[in-house]
Design an enzyme around this catalytic site. Structure first.
Site, PDB file in Angstrom:
ATOM      1  N   SER A 220       1.039  -5.591  -0.311  1.00 35.13           N
ATOM      2  CA  SER A 220       0.316  -6.140   0.841  1.00 35.13           C
ATOM      3  C   SER A 220      -1.173  -6.195   0.549  1.00 35.13           C
ATOM      4  CB  SER A 220       0.563  -5.279   2.090  1.00 35.13           C
ATOM      5  OG  SER A 220       0.085  -3.953   1.882  1.00 35.13           O
TER       6      SER A 220
ATOM      7  N   VAL B 142       2.489   7.102  -5.917  1.00 45.59           N
ATOM      8  CA  VAL B 142       1.514   7.238  -6.998  1.00 45.59           C
ATOM      9  C   VAL B 142       1.095   8.682  -7.250  1.00 45.59           C
ATOM     10  CG1 VAL B 142       0.625   4.895  -6.724  1.00 45.59           C
ATOM     11  CG2 VAL B 142      -0.473   6.784  -5.481  1.00 45.59           C
TER      12      VAL B 142
ATOM     13  N   TYR C 135     -12.814  10.405   1.861  1.00 42.85           N
ATOM     14  CA  TYR C 135     -12.633   9.041   1.355  1.00 42.85           C
ATOM     15  C   TYR C 135     -13.706   8.700   0.324  1.00 42.85           C
ATOM     16  CZ  TYR C 135     -11.944   3.968   1.406  1.00 42.85           C
ATOM     17  OH  TYR C 135     -11.706   2.665   1.038  1.00 42.85           O
TER      18      TYR C 135
END
Length: 256
Positions: free
Chosen positions: A15, A60, A162
């Site tokens: 996506s 992952v 982040y």
């Protein structure tokens, strides 16, 4: 590197930016293995793009899962020449907020997916790339493109984890490029700014318009095909190595 006839692994390729990158690679004559956990979207991409694409349900953060995806790619396509890492999560929490300190499990998950996940995929793909016959007189055997963010440089309030995860991707780019130079594998990173995704399209119109006016020029959100174009340009240009390229139209993020 000539993309035609090559095999690419794209993490997070089911996506968003990842899917656009898959589509562009296929349009240029490559085959692509999508590593993603969204099986429905991955299978839909295979149905749309045909035999040039395969899907592997890959986490992952897991060595076993990524290795299984690499093995499946090798079985299906016989080689890996390109690795593009797009898999990631966006999280937010203040270092100290009204509910207490930043949850450590959220910190660890963010770094596990964004930073460790990127390294996990590229290291196992590099193992296969090193076996390739050189593509040209320069001895090119592979190309890796990772995805960071402008948050690596100008993280906003609540983006400690982040920003750390994306800053880690920027920081490891040159050392990995140095590590893999002896086997003819280039490593680069892109750092996108505000890119138009379904998440942005769901925002109220005033918020969407405010965000669209934030970049310096052009005053709009970036488009996923523009990211895909840059990725393939990096892959094709053998003299770009160890570099981090911002794609943000001159954007400099404010604290909030």
């Amino acid at each position: 590197m000539d993309i035609k006839g090559k095999v690419a692994v794209v993490s997070g390729g089911a996506s968003g930016m990842g899917l656009e990158i898959v589509k562009r690679l296929v349009s240029l004559g490559a085959k692509a293995a999508i590593f993603d956990m969204n099986a429905a979207a991955g299978e839909a991409a295979v149905a749309e793009l045909g035999d040039a694409v395969m899907f592997a349900d890959v986490n992952v953060t897991s060595e076993e899962s990524v290795q299984a995806g690499v093995n499946a790619t090798m079985a299906a396509f016989g080689a890996i020449h390109i690795c593009v890492n797009c898999a990631g999560i966006a999280t937010g929490s203040k270092t100290l907020g009204k509910d207490g300190p930043f949850p450590l499990d959220l910190w660890q998950k963010t770094l596990a997916v964004n930073l460790t996940g990127t390294f996990n995929v590229l290291r196992l793909c590099a193992e296969q790339m090193a076996k390739n016959t050189p593509d040209n007189e320069d001895g090119v055997r592979g190309a890796i493109v990772n995805t960071a963010s402008v948050a690596a440089f100008e993280g906003q309030v609540g983006q400690a984890a982040y920003s750390a995860s994306k800053g880690g991707i920027v920081g490891m780019t040159l050392p990995i490029a140095r590590d893999l130079s002896t086997v003819g594998i280039r490593v680069n990173t892109i750092a996108p700014g505000l890119i138009n995704t379904p998440m942005f399209e769901s925002l109220p119109a005033p918020v969407y318009q405010a965000l669209s006016s934030t970049p310096l020029f052009p005053k709009r959100l970036g488009r996923a095909p523009e990211i895909a174009h840059m990725v393939t340009s990096i892959i094709e240009n053998d003299y770009i190595n160890g570099e981090c390229i911002r794609m943000d139209a001159g954007l400099r993020m404010q604290p909030k």
